[in-house]
Design an enzyme around this catalytic site. Structure first.
Site, PDB file in Angstrom:
ATOM      1  N   HIS A   1      45.666  40.951  34.501  1.00 11.83           N
ATOM      2  CA  HIS A   1      45.115  40.638  35.568  1.00 11.83           C
ATOM      3  C   HIS A   1      44.409  39.400  35.646  1.00 11.83           C
ATOM      4  CE1 HIS A   1      42.897  41.570  39.394  1.00 11.83           C
ATOM      5  NE2 HIS A   1      42.009  40.694  39.032  1.00 11.83           N
TER       6      HIS A   1
ATOM      7  N   HIS B   1      43.825  44.195  48.039  1.00 11.78           N
ATOM      8  CA  HIS B   1      42.834  43.181  47.539  1.00 11.78           C
ATOM      9  C   HIS B   1      41.563  44.253  47.144  1.00 11.78           C
ATOM     10  CE1 HIS B   1      39.275  40.782  48.297  1.00 11.78           C
ATOM     11  NE2 HIS B   1      39.893  40.006  47.279  1.00 11.78           N
TER      12      HIS B   1
ATOM     13  N   GLU C   1      33.302  46.216  42.322  1.00 15.23           N
ATOM     14  CA  GLU C   1      33.141  45.119  41.603  1.00 15.23           C
ATOM     15  C   GLU C   1      31.615  44.772  41.644  1.00 15.23           C
ATOM     16  OE1 GLU C   1      35.327  41.561  42.690  1.00 15.23           O
ATOM     17  OE2 GLU C   1      34.736  40.503  40.924  1.00 15.23           O
TER      18      GLU C   1
HETATM   19  C1  BEZ Z   1      39.559  40.188  55.161  1.00 13.81           C
HETATM   20  O1  BEZ Z   1      40.554  39.474  55.455  1.00 13.81           O
HETATM   21  O2  BEZ Z   1      39.549  41.223  56.159  1.00 13.81           O
HETATM   22  C2  BEZ Z   1      38.544  39.854  54.168  1.00 13.81           C
HETATM   23  C3  BEZ Z   1      38.780  38.837  53.237  1.00 13.81           C
HETATM   24  C4  BEZ Z   1      37.946  38.537  52.315  1.00 13.81           C
HETATM   25  C5  BEZ Z   1      36.811  39.261  52.240  1.00 13.81           C
HETATM   26  C6  BEZ Z   1      36.221  40.407  53.014  1.00 13.81           C
HETATM   27  C7  BEZ Z   1      37.332  40.476  54.061  1.00 13.81           C
HETATM   28 FE   FE2 Z   2      40.686  39.555  40.382  1.00 14.28          FE
END
Ligand code: BEZ
Ligand code: FE2
Length: 403
Positions: free
Chosen positions: A62, A180, A210
């Site tokens: 990672h 993400h 996290e």
């Molecule tokens: C979003 O794109 O919704 C997002 C990006 C970073 C942190 C939280 C939300």
């Molecule tokens: Fe990361």
């Protein structure tokens, strides 16, 4: 054919002495050096320094290369101030991060003995550097976006990036998918991406639990994320709970990063589902996220560096040293052995790579570590490796030498 000889060879059955490895692109045979020379008289003999240890190439599961220009810009110490600084400085940092900056980062990984890594790609900007770098790269195209109004465009771009990363198998690029995080990906897009991973057998990873801020936001819609979402996204509650998010991955073993704030029950669920964890001890420390209690962890894990956006170096050896200091519970020698396994065979299993072990037919990826003196006990080699090594003395990928 080549034969490499080293005083110590790290194998699944323990350290061998007086042996060598015959290899081309893959490992052919492990035997006493004399035996190999008789069997392969034309093979080139590669010698290593006294007190050298031959390991399978190390694997960092990672890393984010796109933020490799960060040194003193982002705020460390606490997660939400860090995330705010990422949002504020992202464009500037990405602009400063030229292909050469990312190639230098790959080279830092290489010098620490890393022959394969998982690159989490937010924008696809590191593809060029990963093509040029000698390492095998599991290229994790990242899906991020919680706003239903923009998610279709984001998803289309995500699919384009997967396509672009699928055209470089000859440069050892393996396409994969990253989600993400639970708080930043729309649940419908999440389901589509998981289906896509299953259909194509892509390796799948996701950041998970996290920070304490993420825990509070997902559990009770409050904490430090409340103001963050109000300000940046005009959003007052998360789109998913931790349970819903985790269960979306049921039946498809996934590599979850961090999990520092996961409960016992959640960790038990990850274990039962065959999931794994990327443990990034320095990143967790620098962003004030806490410590993953690896001494009690049943879930298989790798030790990984994360990116220079939450670390000070990309050396896997620095990361292993940090892990050794951070996890002061339990016996030292056993921890050192477990840490070496976490960046070799365990990491290869996690990324579904045909390397990570010195056994016949595996890819000939090797990292040679030279100890400063002769080890008194073979069992102590992992500890001396972690404590004494700044850089690998030789590195091979698919049979070719790169260091
Ligand atoms: C979003 O794109 O919704 C997002 C990006 C970073 C942190 C939280 C939300
Ligand atoms: Fe990361």
């Amino acid at each position: 054919m080549k034969i490499i000889a080293a005083d110590y060879i790290y194998t699944p059955k323990g350290f061998l002495t007086g042996h060598g490895v015959a290899f081309a692109e893959t490992i052919k045979e492990i035997a006493p050096v004399k035996t190999l020379q008789q069997k392969y008289p034309d093979a080139q003999l590669i010698e290593t320094h006294k007190d050298s240890v031959l390991y399978p190439g190390f694997i960092n599961t990672h890393v984010h290369l796109e933020f490799s220009s960060n040194r003193t810009t982002l705020t460390y110490g606490s997660f939400i101030p860090w995330l705010n600084s990422v949002i504020e400085d992202r464009n500037e940092l990405v602009k400063k991060c030229e292909p050469q900056t990312m190639l230098n980062a790959c080279n830092e990984l290489l010098r620490s003995g890393v022959t394969s890594f998982g690159a989490i790609s937010s924008f696809g900007l590191e593809l060029e550097a990963c093509i040029k770098a000698p390492q095998r790269v599991v290229f994790f195209n990242e899906l991020i976006g919680s706003n239903p109004q923009t998610i279709d465009v984001i998803y289309a771009d995500f699919k384009e990036r997967i396509k672009a990363s699928s055209m470089h198998a000859e440069n050892r690029i393996i396409p994969a998918i990253a989600i993400h995080a639970p708080y930043s990906v729309h649940p419908i897009a999440l389901r589509h991406a998981i289906t896509l991973a299953k259909e194509n057998e892509y390796v799948l990873c996701a950041h998970l639990l996290e920070s304490q801020a993420e825990r509070s936001w997902l559990d009770t819609s409050d904490g430090e994320f409340q103001a963050f979402f109000e300000t940046n996204f005009n959003q007052s509650a998360p789109l998913t709970t931790a349970k819903e998010f985790i269960e979306a991955f049921d039946g498809y073993p996934t590599h979850f990063t961090h999990c520092v704030q996961a409960t016992k029950e959640e960790l038990e669920h990850l274990y039962r589902q065959g999931h794994t964890i990327a443990h990034c001890p320095r990143s967790n420390r620098y962003l004030g996220c806490g410590r993953l209690a690896i001494e009690n962890l049943k879930v298989p894990f790798s030790v990984a560096t994360d990116g220079l956006s939450s670390n000070n170096t990309l050396s896997i050896l620095d990361e292993l040293r940090a892990a050794l200091m951070l996890h002061h519970q339990g016996p030292l020698q056993q921890l050192a052995s477990k840490l070496i396994r976490s960046v070799t065979s365990d990491a290869a299993d996690i990324l579904k790579l045909e390397c990570g072990q010195i056994v016949p037919n595996k890819l000939a990826d090797f990292t040679v570590i030279t100890l400063p003196d002769t080890p008194k006990n073979l069992e102590e080699i992992p500890l001396w490796t972690i404590l004494h090594t700044k850089e690998a003395s030789q590195v091979y990928i698919q049979g070719e030498q790169y260091v």
